[in-house]
Enzyme design. Structure first.
Site, PDB file in Angstrom:
ATOM      1  N   SER A 133       4.251  -6.012   8.280  1.00  0.00           N
ATOM      2  CA  SER A 133       5.439  -5.450   7.604  1.00  0.00           C
ATOM      3  C   SER A 133       5.918  -4.214   8.355  1.00  0.00           C
ATOM      4  O   SER A 133       5.125  -3.542   9.027  1.00  0.00           O
ATOM      5  CB  SER A 133       5.062  -5.055   6.174  1.00  0.00           C
ATOM      6  OG  SER A 133       6.089  -4.287   5.593  1.00  0.00           O
ATOM      7  N   TYR A 146      -0.867  -0.384   0.878  1.00  0.00           N
ATOM      8  CA  TYR A 146      -0.063  -1.441   1.513  1.00  0.00           C
ATOM      9  C   TYR A 146       0.265  -1.041   2.956  1.00  0.00           C
ATOM     10  O   TYR A 146       0.085  -1.831   3.880  1.00  0.00           O
ATOM     11  CB  TYR A 146       1.211  -1.691   0.700  1.00  0.00           C
ATOM     12  CG  TYR A 146       2.000  -2.881   1.193  1.00  0.00           C
ATOM     13  CD1 TYR A 146       1.557  -4.178   0.961  1.00  0.00           C
ATOM     14  CD2 TYR A 146       3.187  -2.708   1.895  1.00  0.00           C
ATOM     15  CE1 TYR A 146       2.280  -5.286   1.416  1.00  0.00           C
ATOM     16  CE2 TYR A 146       3.910  -3.805   2.356  1.00  0.00           C
ATOM     17  CZ  TYR A 146       3.459  -5.089   2.109  1.00  0.00           C
ATOM     18  OH  TYR A 146       4.174  -6.182   2.563  1.00  0.00           O
TER      19      TYR A 146
HETATM   20  N1  LIG Z   1       8.900 -10.055   0.787  1.00  0.00           N
HETATM   21  C1  LIG Z   1       8.980  -9.009   1.580  1.00  0.00           C
HETATM   22  O1  LIG Z   1       9.931  -8.213   1.505  1.00  0.00           O
HETATM   23  C2  LIG Z   1       7.929  -8.756   2.608  1.00  0.00           C
HETATM   24  C3  LIG Z   1       8.203  -7.777   3.585  1.00  0.00           C
HETATM   25  C4  LIG Z   1       7.253  -7.526   4.563  1.00  0.00           C
HETATM   26  C5  LIG Z   1       6.079  -8.255   4.585  1.00  0.00           C
HETATM   27  N2  LIG Z   1       5.830  -9.204   3.626  1.00  0.00           N
HETATM   28  C6  LIG Z   1       4.572  -9.934   3.691  1.00  0.00           C
HETATM   29  O2  LIG Z   1       4.852 -11.308   3.706  1.00  0.00           O
HETATM   30  C7  LIG Z   1       3.738 -12.024   3.194  1.00  0.00           C
HETATM   31  C8  LIG Z   1       4.238 -13.038   2.162  1.00  0.00           C
HETATM   32  O3  LIG Z   1       4.793 -12.329   1.084  1.00  0.00           O
HETATM   33  P1  LIG Z   1       5.936 -12.906   0.152  1.00  0.00           P
HETATM   34  O4  LIG Z   1       6.989 -11.889   0.085  1.00  0.00           O
HETATM   35  O5  LIG Z   1       6.291 -14.286   0.525  1.00  0.00           O
HETATM   36  O6  LIG Z   1       5.173 -12.841  -1.237  1.00  0.00           O
HETATM   37  P2  LIG Z   1       4.830 -13.936  -2.348  1.00  0.00           P
HETATM   38  O7  LIG Z   1       6.001 -14.783  -2.655  1.00  0.00           O
HETATM   39  O8  LIG Z   1       4.153 -13.183  -3.426  1.00  0.00           O
HETATM   40  O9  LIG Z   1       3.781 -14.867  -1.585  1.00  0.00           O
HETATM   41  C9  LIG Z   1       2.478 -14.476  -1.326  1.00  0.00           C
HETATM   42  C10 LIG Z   1       1.687 -15.724  -1.044  1.00  0.00           C
HETATM   43  O10 LIG Z   1       0.356 -15.308  -0.746  1.00  0.00           O
HETATM   44  C11 LIG Z   1      -0.531 -16.010  -1.590  1.00  0.00           C
HETATM   45  N3  LIG Z   1      -1.694 -15.173  -1.837  1.00  0.00           N
HETATM   46  C12 LIG Z   1      -1.747 -13.925  -2.350  1.00  0.00           C
HETATM   47  N4  LIG Z   1      -3.001 -13.499  -2.420  1.00  0.00           N
HETATM   48  C13 LIG Z   1      -3.761 -14.511  -1.925  1.00  0.00           C
HETATM   49  C14 LIG Z   1      -5.158 -14.691  -1.718  1.00  0.00           C
HETATM   50  N5  LIG Z   1      -6.028 -13.747  -2.070  1.00  0.00           N
HETATM   51  N6  LIG Z   1      -5.589 -15.840  -1.176  1.00  0.00           N
HETATM   52  C15 LIG Z   1      -4.707 -16.831  -0.842  1.00  0.00           C
HETATM   53  N7  LIG Z   1      -3.399 -16.718  -1.019  1.00  0.00           N
HETATM   54  C16 LIG Z   1      -2.929 -15.573  -1.551  1.00  0.00           C
HETATM   55  C17 LIG Z   1       0.258 -16.332  -2.856  1.00  0.00           C
HETATM   56  O11 LIG Z   1      -0.229 -17.502  -3.491  1.00  0.00           O
HETATM   57  P3  LIG Z   1      -1.246 -17.507  -4.725  1.00  0.00           P
HETATM   58  O12 LIG Z   1      -0.752 -16.509  -5.708  1.00  0.00           O
HETATM   59  O13 LIG Z   1      -1.200 -18.939  -5.163  1.00  0.00           O
HETATM   60  O14 LIG Z   1      -2.575 -17.154  -4.161  1.00  0.00           O
HETATM   61  C18 LIG Z   1       1.617 -16.647  -2.241  1.00  0.00           C
HETATM   62  O15 LIG Z   1       1.637 -17.978  -1.778  1.00  0.00           O
HETATM   63  C19 LIG Z   1       2.789 -10.978   2.628  1.00  0.00           C
HETATM   64  O16 LIG Z   1       1.759 -10.729   3.538  1.00  0.00           O
HETATM   65  C20 LIG Z   1       3.677  -9.746   2.490  1.00  0.00           C
HETATM   66  O17 LIG Z   1       2.948  -8.546   2.546  1.00  0.00           O
HETATM   67  C21 LIG Z   1       6.746  -9.468   2.643  1.00  0.00           C
END
Ligand SMILES: NC(=O)c1ccc[n+]([C@@H]2O[C@H](COP(=O)([O-])OP(=O)(O)OC[C@H]3O[C@@H](n4cnc5c(N)ncnc54)[C@H](OP(=O)(O)O)[C@@H]3O)[C@@H](O)[C@H]2O)c1
Length: 249
Positions: A133, A146
Site C-alpha cells: 500500500s 497498518y
Molecule cells: N482497498 C484499498 O484501498 C487498498 C489500498 C491499498 C492496499 N490494499 C490492500 O489490498 C489487499 C486487498 O484488500 P481489499 O481492499 O480487496 O480488501 P477486502 O475486500 O477486505 O479483501 C481482503 C481479502 O483478504 C482476505 N483475507 C483477510 N484476512 C485473511 C486471512 N487471515 N487469511 C486469508 N484471507 C484473508 C479476505 O477474505 P476472508 O475474509 O474470506 O478471509 C478478502 O478476500 C489488502 O492487502 C489491502 O491491505 C487495499
C-alpha cells in the site's frame, strides 16, 4: 506468461476482481480466503478453472498445502493479496488489533511466498507479487500497525527482487492508493482519488504482466506520497499534525 495464478484473499475486493480477469481469459486460478461463502453466488460453476481453498494465511501449514496442491499443475504467479486494515483509527495503539494486522499482513505474506518460492526454485522460473500500500511509505496518524505492516511488505519485496532474480523469479510490489472494496467501505474519513475495484484490478494485472518491480497508483496518490516521503521529517510531522487531517477524531 501467467497461466496458473494463485491469489490469497480472493473472496472479495481486489483479489476477487483480479481473479475474474484471469479467469475470463481462460487461465487457471487458485484463490483462498477464510470464508468461501463470501464468494459471489455461482462463481465456481461459472469458472471451471477456478480452484478455491478455505484457508487463513496465518495457518502456515494449511496454506502451504493449498499452494502445493494448486502448484501440481503449474504455478506461474503467486499474489499475496490477503490483508486487513485496522478496525478503527486510534490515537492510543490497540495492540491486540495491531498484532492481528501484523500477523495477517506480514506473516501471511511470508507464509504465501515460502511454498511458492520452493516450487519456483525447482522450476527455475516464476513470479511472486504482493499487494502492499502507499501507506507503507510514511507513518500515517491512527494507522501505525497498518503502515508498519505495509512498509515491511514493500521492503521485503525490494530485497527479494534483488535476491531471486538470478533464480529466474520475478518480484512485484503493488502499492495502491484508495480502492473501493469492503476494506475501505468502512472508512469514515475522506479517501482522495478513490478508484473502483475493477479499474484498480486491471491496472494491477497490467503491472504484473509487465513484471514491474514496484507499481504505485493512481499517479495523483503516487505524487502525494512521494512528496510526503521525501520532505524533511520535521515538515512531515507538522503537516500530519494539522487538525483537519486528524483521522482519529
Ligand atoms: N482497498 C484499498 O484501498 C487498498 C489500498 C491499498 C492496499 N490494499 C490492500 O489490498 C489487499 C486487498 O484488500 P481489499 O481492499 O480487496 O480488501 P477486502 O475486500 O477486505 O479483501 C481482503 C481479502 O483478504 C482476505 N483475507 C483477510 N484476512 C485473511 C486471512 N487471515 N487469511 C486469508 N484471507 C484473508 C479476505 O477474505 P476472508 O475474509 O474470506 O478471509 C478478502 O478476500 C489488502 O492487502 C489491502 O491491505 C487495499
Amino acid at each position: 506468461m501467467h497461466n496458473s495464478i494463485f491469489i490469497t484473499g480472493g473472496t472479495t475486493g481486489i483479489g476477487l476482481e483480479i481473479a475474474k480477469l484471469y479467469l475470463d481469459e481462460g487461465k487457471r486460478v487458485g484463490l483462498c480466503g477464510r470464508n468461501l461463502e463470501k464468494l459471489p453466488e455461482g462463481v465456481t460453476e461459472l469458472y471451471p478453472k477456478l480452484q478455491t481453498y478455505e484457508c487463513d494465511v496465518t495457518d502456515k501449514e494449511k496454506l502451504a498445502l493449498a499452494i502445493n496442491d494448486f502448484g501440481k499443475e503449474g504455478l506461474d504467479l503467486v499474489l499475496a493479496n490477503a490483508g486487513i486494515s485496522v478496525d478503527a483509527k486510534t490515537d492510543i495503539p490497540d495492540f491486540n488489533n495491531g498484532r492481528k494486522v501484523i500477523e495477517i499482513n506480514v506473516l501471511g505474506v511470508l507464509n504465501t511466498f515460502e511454498p511458492a518460492i520452493d516450487i519456483m526454485l525447482k522450476n527455475k522460473s516464476g513470479h511472486i507479487a504482493a499487494v502492499s500500500s502507499v501507506a507503507g511509505f510514511v507513518g500515517l496518524p491512527g494507522a501505525s500497525f497498518y503502515c508498519a505492516s505495509k512498509a515491511a511488505v514493500t521492503t521485503l519485496c525490494e530485497s527479494y527482487s534483488a535476491d531471486l532474480k538470478k533464480y529466474g523469479i520475478a518480484v512485484t510490489c503493488i502499492c495502491p492508493g484508495f480502492i473501493r472494496t469492503p476494506l475501505t467501505d468502512k472508512n469514515s474519513h475522506g479517501m482522495p482519488f478513490l478508484m473502483n475495484s475493477d479499474v484498480g484490478a486491471r491496472k494491477i494485472k497490467r503491472a504484473l504482466e509487465n513484471k514491474l518491480k514496484l507499481f504505485i497508483f493512481p499517479w495523483q496518490t503516487k505524487m502525494l506520497i512521494t512528496f510526503l516521503n521525501k520532505i524533511p521529517r520535521f515538515l512531515y510531522r507538522i503537516i500530519i499534525e494539522l487538525p483537519f487531517l486528524n483521522y482519529t477524531k
